[in-house]
Design an enzyme around this catalytic site. Sequence first.
Site, PDB file in Angstrom:
ATOM      1  N   LYS A   1       0.864  -1.185   0.000  1.00  0.00           N
ATOM      2  CA  LYS A   1       0.000   0.000   0.000  1.00  0.00           C
ATOM      3  C   LYS A   1       0.899   1.233   0.000  1.00  0.00           C
ATOM      4  O   LYS A   1       1.654   1.464   0.941  1.00  0.00           O
ATOM      5  CB  LYS A   1      -0.902  -0.002   1.230  1.00  0.00           C
ATOM      6  CG  LYS A   1      -1.898   1.134   1.220  1.00  0.00           C
ATOM      7  CD  LYS A   1      -2.992   0.911   2.255  1.00  0.00           C
ATOM      8  CE  LYS A   1      -4.067   1.976   2.117  1.00  0.00           C
ATOM      9  NZ  LYS A   1      -3.551   3.313   2.416  1.00  0.00           N
TER      10      LYS A   1
ATOM     11  N   ARG B   1      -8.150  12.302  -6.655  1.00  0.00           N
ATOM     12  CA  ARG B   1      -9.283  11.588  -6.076  1.00  0.00           C
ATOM     13  C   ARG B   1     -10.341  12.558  -5.529  1.00  0.00           C
ATOM     14  O   ARG B   1     -11.525  12.282  -5.600  1.00  0.00           O
ATOM     15  CB  ARG B   1      -8.772  10.673  -4.962  1.00  0.00           C
ATOM     16  CG  ARG B   1      -9.881   9.977  -4.254  1.00  0.00           C
ATOM     17  CD  ARG B   1      -9.364   8.984  -3.242  1.00  0.00           C
ATOM     18  NE  ARG B   1     -10.474   8.544  -2.441  1.00  0.00           N
ATOM     19  CZ  ARG B   1     -10.362   8.038  -1.230  1.00  0.00           C
ATOM     20  NH1 ARG B   1      -9.176   7.898  -0.682  1.00  0.00           N
ATOM     21  NH2 ARG B   1     -11.418   7.660  -0.574  1.00  0.00           N
TER      22      ARG B   1
HETATM   23  S1  IVH Z   1      -6.217  -0.631  -5.007  1.00  0.00           S
HETATM   24  C1  IVH Z   1     -10.717  -0.170  -4.769  1.00  0.00           C
HETATM   25  N1  IVH Z   1      -3.693  -0.765  -4.410  1.00  0.00           N
HETATM   26  O1  IVH Z   1      -5.110   3.489  -0.687  1.00  0.00           O
HETATM   27  C2  IVH Z   1      -9.367  -0.702  -4.997  1.00  0.00           C
HETATM   28  N2  IVH Z   1      -4.929   1.111  -3.626  1.00  0.00           N
HETATM   29  O2  IVH Z   1      -6.696   3.837   1.720  1.00  0.00           O
HETATM   30  C3  IVH Z   1      -8.536   0.359  -5.609  1.00  0.00           C
HETATM   31  N3  IVH Z   1      -3.607   2.736  -2.361  1.00  0.00           N
HETATM   32  O3  IVH Z   1      -7.758   5.100  -2.217  1.00  0.00           O
HETATM   33  C4  IVH Z   1      -7.361   0.649  -4.829  1.00  0.00           C
HETATM   34  N4  IVH Z   1      -1.689   1.667  -2.536  1.00  0.00           N
HETATM   35  O4  IVH Z   1      -5.513   5.325  -3.327  1.00  0.00           O
HETATM   36  C5  IVH Z   1      -4.828  -0.048  -4.280  1.00  0.00           C
HETATM   37  N5  IVH Z   1      -1.430  -0.991  -4.004  1.00  0.00           N
HETATM   38  C6  IVH Z   1      -2.553  -0.302  -3.873  1.00  0.00           C
HETATM   39  C7  IVH Z   1      -2.614   0.934  -3.175  1.00  0.00           C
HETATM   40  C8  IVH Z   1      -3.834   1.609  -3.070  1.00  0.00           C
HETATM   41  C9  IVH Z   1      -2.293   2.748  -2.063  1.00  0.00           C
HETATM   42  C10 IVH Z   1      -4.538   3.787  -1.932  1.00  0.00           C
HETATM   43  C11 IVH Z   1      -5.710   4.040  -2.826  1.00  0.00           C
HETATM   44  C12 IVH Z   1      -6.917   4.058  -1.932  1.00  0.00           C
HETATM   45  C13 IVH Z   1      -6.312   4.195  -0.593  1.00  0.00           C
HETATM   46  C14 IVH Z   1      -7.213   3.612   0.469  1.00  0.00           C
END
Ligand code: IVH
Length: 331
Positions: free
Chosen positions: A114, A135
């Site tokens: 993440k 966003r």
């Molecule tokens: S997937 C709905 N993958 O974390 C699935 N998100 O706290 C789409 N984020 O708004 C997101 N790293 O901006 C995904 N490897 C990762 C990510 C990630 C950071 C962010 C994303 C999301 C936020 C939520």
Amino acid sequence: MSPEKAHMDALVAQLEHHNYRYHTLDAPEISDDAYDALFRELQELEAAHPQWRSPHSPTLRVGGGLLSGLDKKAHRRRMYGLDNVFNAEEWRDFVERMRRALPEAPLAFWCDPKLDGLALEIVYENGILTEALTRGDGETGEVVTAAVRTIKTVPLRLRPPAQGGELPARLEVRGEVVIFKADFAALNERRDALGQKTFANPRNAAAGALRQLDTTATRSVPLRFLAYSLGDADWGGAQPCTHQSELMARLRDYGFQTPPSGRLCAGPADVEAYVEEVRQRREHFDMEIDGAVAKQDDLEAQEALGHTARAPRFAVAFKFPAMQARTILRG
Ligand code: IVH
């Protein structure tokens, strides 16, 4: 087509190729001077024949235009946040809820770190970058197209798939804007030496740079974009992706960088092992990470699972505690 226009198009293609080699693959084929010479040649031809300037010309990355304010625009598909889990028990509850909601859902998960940056959506029409939105509140974002064009790892035009086939008619690519830790340290040192205010952390620096009205300022901050999902997609004549793991490979084919160390996990226990690996290597990543994300690999199952009011039912974030550093004050 006039020979001069054809030559301009050839220069665009060469510069795109070298830009991709240098910034995305980190494997340049020509010297910086040779690159600059090609770039200047294109700039001069475009100044002489502005009507032939390509809408994805690398010269558009230079920025420098001044915007009077950022426009706002609704996302076609809402940009949701992620629900968090903090331990194995909460993760198993999440899997259980998923199974109850969709008993036939396969139990393979795409996992990646993440990234602690800013979520961004970039729109490509027939392969050409036409718009970029932050966003915002998830429903409505700010239009940051000019700033995003200056990010060197963002393709201005999608690379045609190596295996052949068409580019999608319209694709919203989502991902995170980050600054690598080493780039951030260098940036702050530079600012300090110039007597400018230093940034508290990479995320703040990235947020400020992206929302700059003067894109010359954006360009001085070493932003990167790592792609990890899609918003709305009209595949047109292109072959749609069926799995998250396939999508990640496709995004790399199109010319994007993707989060490091992503992999397909064979089941819930494998996800737990993955999260442990990332947790242990956390400090060794090039960028700040604050957890790991597990996503249902099957995109049809993702669609069928859908979202709650605030987050998807097909993905979840394992959150790590905030990083703490200790300063030893000597005198
Ligand atoms: S997937 C709905 N993958 O974390 C699935 N998100 O706290 C789409 N984020 O708004 C997101 N790293 O901006 C995904 N490897 C990762 C990510 C990630 C950071 C962010 C994303 C999301 C936020 C939520």
